[in-house]
Design a protein around this motif. Structure first.
Motif, mmCIF file in Angstrom:
data_model
loop_
_atom_site.group_PDB
_atom_site.id
_atom_site.type_symbol
_atom_site.label_atom_id
_atom_site.label_comp_id
_atom_site.label_asym_id
_atom_site.label_seq_id
_atom_site.Cartn_x
_atom_site.Cartn_y
_atom_site.Cartn_z
ATOM 1 N N SER A 52 27.549 37.386 43.245
ATOM 2 C CA SER A 52 26.117 37.222 42.499
ATOM 3 C C SER A 52 25.903 35.741 42.631
ATOM 4 O O SER A 52 24.758 35.188 42.707
ATOM 5 N N ASP A 53 26.765 34.947 42.566
ATOM 6 C CA ASP A 53 26.961 33.461 42.889
ATOM 7 C C ASP A 53 27.517 33.279 44.332
ATOM 8 O O ASP A 53 28.473 33.831 44.598
ATOM 9 N N GLY A 54 26.659 32.729 45.061
ATOM 10 C CA GLY A 54 26.948 32.821 46.603
ATOM 11 C C GLY A 54 28.191 32.140 47.117
ATOM 12 O O GLY A 54 28.697 32.240 48.062
ATOM 13 N N ASP A 55 28.791 31.190 46.151
ATOM 14 C CA ASP A 55 29.999 30.420 46.555
ATOM 15 C C ASP A 55 31.329 30.827 45.981
ATOM 16 O O ASP A 55 32.312 30.383 46.131
ATOM 17 N N GLU A 56 31.141 32.353 45.320
ATOM 18 C CA GLU A 56 32.145 32.627 44.426
ATOM 19 C C GLU A 56 32.719 33.956 45.598
ATOM 20 O O GLU A 56 32.228 35.131 45.344
ATOM 21 N N LEU A 57 33.767 33.571 46.328
ATOM 22 C CA LEU A 57 34.097 34.434 47.573
ATOM 23 C C LEU A 57 35.353 35.318 46.930
ATOM 24 O O LEU A 57 35.653 36.522 47.655
ATOM 25 N N GLU A 94 26.203 28.424 49.113
ATOM 26 C CA GLU A 94 25.834 27.684 48.045
ATOM 27 C C GLU A 94 25.945 28.706 46.850
ATOM 28 O O GLU A 94 26.087 29.916 46.808
ATOM 29 N N HIS A 95 25.845 27.955 45.526
ATOM 30 C CA HIS A 95 25.999 28.786 44.493
ATOM 31 C C HIS A 95 24.639 29.594 43.807
ATOM 32 O O HIS A 95 24.456 30.833 43.642
ATOM 33 N N ARG A 96 23.752 29.029 43.974
ATOM 34 C CA ARG A 96 22.168 29.487 43.681
ATOM 35 C C ARG A 96 21.513 29.806 44.914
ATOM 36 O O ARG A 96 21.528 29.428 45.958
ATOM 37 N N THR A 102 17.514 29.862 42.192
ATOM 38 C CA THR A 102 17.871 30.230 40.832
ATOM 39 C C THR A 102 19.170 30.800 41.136
ATOM 40 O O THR A 102 19.759 31.181 41.917
ATOM 41 N N LYS A 103 19.851 30.869 39.670
ATOM 42 C CA LYS A 103 21.098 31.280 39.467
ATOM 43 C C LYS A 103 20.888 32.773 39.235
ATOM 44 O O LYS A 103 20.446 33.149 38.174
ATOM 45 N N MET A 104 21.551 33.620 40.086
ATOM 46 C CA MET A 104 21.309 35.088 39.996
ATOM 47 C C MET A 104 21.788 35.739 38.614
ATOM 48 O O MET A 104 20.931 36.620 38.021
ATOM 49 N N LEU A 137 31.988 40.802 39.594
ATOM 50 C CA LEU A 137 33.294 39.896 39.931
ATOM 51 C C LEU A 137 32.600 38.596 40.069
ATOM 52 O O LEU A 137 31.839 38.294 41.129
ATOM 53 N N HIS A 138 33.055 37.576 39.197
ATOM 54 C CA HIS A 138 32.869 36.204 39.721
ATOM 55 C C HIS A 138 34.038 35.549 39.558
ATOM 56 O O HIS A 138 35.203 35.947 39.554
ATOM 57 N N GLN A 139 33.557 33.914 39.462
ATOM 58 C CA GLN A 139 34.942 33.027 39.275
ATOM 59 C C GLN A 139 34.279 31.823 38.770
ATOM 60 O O GLN A 139 33.154 31.615 38.911
ATOM 61 N N GLY A 140 35.213 30.953 38.565
ATOM 62 C CA GLY A 140 34.483 29.409 37.813
ATOM 63 C C GLY A 140 33.930 28.774 38.935
ATOM 64 O O GLY A 140 34.481 27.460 38.951
HETATM 65 ZN ZN LIG Z 1 29.579 33.347 38.873
#
Ligand SMILES: [Zn+2]
Length: 318
Positions: A52-57, A94-96, A102-104, A137-140
Motif C-alpha cells: 500500500s506504501d510503494g517502498d514497503e516490500l 517510492e512511498h507515495r 498521496t499516501k495510499m 501488510l505494512h512496515q515502518g
Molecule cells: Zn506503510
C-alpha cells in the motif's frame, strides 16, 4: 466461483490475474496483481494486501512466500490477495503514489471516480469489505522499526476486541493499539464490520528476512486459528502499547542513539545525543515516559526538528 478482477477460481482452485484501476499516462491498462485461492471446503474469507506504501516490500515478500504454500484442496474458505496496491509508487520504489503525491493509507475507503490513489483505494476496499478478516501488510517504511501489529479502529469501536484478537493471533510480539488517522484501511474496513489489522513488519530498504518470516508465520497463525487450515494455534500474550511518542532533534547535527530497538526505556533515560561534525555534544534527549524503543531513523544526519525516533508507551500485556 470467486472472482477478484480477472482472477476467478472455483472451489479447489487457485487463479491469478489483474484488478484494473484505470490507465497509465501512455494509455496502457493499470492492473494490480491479484490472486484468488478458493478452498475446497466452505469457510471464512481472508483478504491480504501488500505494498500500500510503494517502498514497503516485506509484505510482498510475505505473499510471495505464502502463496506457493497454499493448497486449495486443504483449505476451508477463500483467500483474496492483492500483491501490490500502490502500483505507481512501487514502479518507482517510492512511498507515495507519484501520480497524485498521496499516501495510499490516507485515501480509504477511496472513490471510484476520484484521484489515482482514491480509485486504487476504492477498488481494493471493495475486495477488503467482501471478506471476513483483513491483513494490510505494512512496515515502518525505510526507517528501522520493531515487528508489530497495529490496531487502528480505536478502543471505543464496536470491532475493537475483534481487531485486537486478530492482532494477537497474528502474533508479532508487539501490538500498537491506538486509533489511527482518517483514511487508513485498518480504520475504514472495521466501520464496515470487517476486523482489520495493519501488521508492521520491521523497516528496511528492500527485504528484511526476519521480518518477512514473522509475517509468513503471522499469516499461517491466522489461517490456522480461524479454521482455514487444520491444526491449532494458541495465541501467546503480546506486549501492547496504547501510546506513541515521537522525538525530533532540537538541533542540527549527527545522531548517536543510546538504546536499541525493542529496549525498555525509563522516563529520564537518554535516548540519543546529537553532536556537531567535530564530535562536540550539542544536545542530549531523554525519554518523556517509560516505554519501549519502537522506531528510529536510519540516517544519522538531522536538521532542527527532524524526526529521530519513537517510543511506545502505556505498556501492558494483552
Ligand atoms: Zn506503510
Amino acid at each position: 466461483m470467486v472472482t477478484l478482477g480477472t482472477a476467478s477460481a472455483a472451489p479447489g482452485e487457485i487463479d491469478t490475474g489483474r484488478l484494473e484501476v484505470g490507465e497509465a499516462r501512455d494509455g496502457s491498462a493499470v492492473g494490480l496483481p491479484v490472486a484468488v485461492v478458493n478452498g475446497v471446503d466452505d469457510g471464512r474469507t481472508l483478504y491480504i494486501q501488500a505494498a500500500s506504501d510503494g517502498d514497503e516490500l516485506n509484505g510482498v515478500g510475505v505473499i510471495r512466500r505464502v502463496l506457493p504454500r497454499l493448497d486449495p484442496a486443504e483449505l476451508s474458505g477463500t483467500i483474496l490477495v492483492c500483491g501490490i496496491v500502490n502500483y505507481h509508487a512501487f514502479q518507482v520504489a517510492e512511498h507515495r503514489n507519484p501520480i497524485d503525491d498521496t499516501k495510499m493509507n490516507r485515501a480509504y475507503p477511496g472513490d471510484h471516480s476520484g484521484t489515482s490513489s482514491e480509485r486504487i483505494a476504492a477498488a481494493t476496499f471493495d475486495a477488503a469489505i467482501s471478506a471476513d478478516l483483513v491483513l494490510d501488510l505494512h512496515q515502518g517504511s525505510t526507517s528501522r522499526m520493531i515487528d508489530e501489529v497495529r490496531v487502528r479502529c480505536g478502543s471505543r469501536h464496536r470491532l475493537h476486541s475483534d481487531c485486537l484478537e486478530l492482532a494477537k493471533v497474528f502474533g508479532c510480539g508487539h501490538i500498537l493499539d491506538q486509533k489511527g488517522p482518517d483514511g487508513q484501511l485498518a480504520r475504514a474496513a472495521p466501520d464496515e464490520g470487517v476486523p482489520t489489522i495493519d501488521p508492521e513488519l520491521g523497516g528496511c530498504v528492500g527485504w528484511d528476512e526476519s521480518s518477512i518470516q514473522r509475517g509468513v508465520d503471522g499469516v499461517f497463525n491466522v489461517l490456522t486459528y480461524y479454521d482455514f487450515l487444520d491444526g491449532r494455534h494458541d495465541p501467546r500474550p503480546q506486549t501492547r502499547a496504547t501510546g506513541f511518542e515521537q522525538y525530533g532533534s532540537p538541533v542540527g547535527g549527527l545522531v548517536d542513539l543510546q538504546v536499541d530497538l525493542g529496549d525498555r526505556v525509563s522516563r529520564g533515560e537518554t535516548l540519543f545525543e546529537v553532536t556537531d561534525v567535530f564530535g562536540r555534544t550539542k544536545a542530549e534527549i531523554t525519554a518523556d515516559s517509560n516505554g519501549i524503543f519502537w522506531r528510529a531513523r536510519r540516517l544519522p544526519q538531522v536538521a532542527t526538528g527532524e524526526y529521530v525516533c519513537s517510543v511506545g508507551t502505556n505498556i501492558d500485556t494483552y
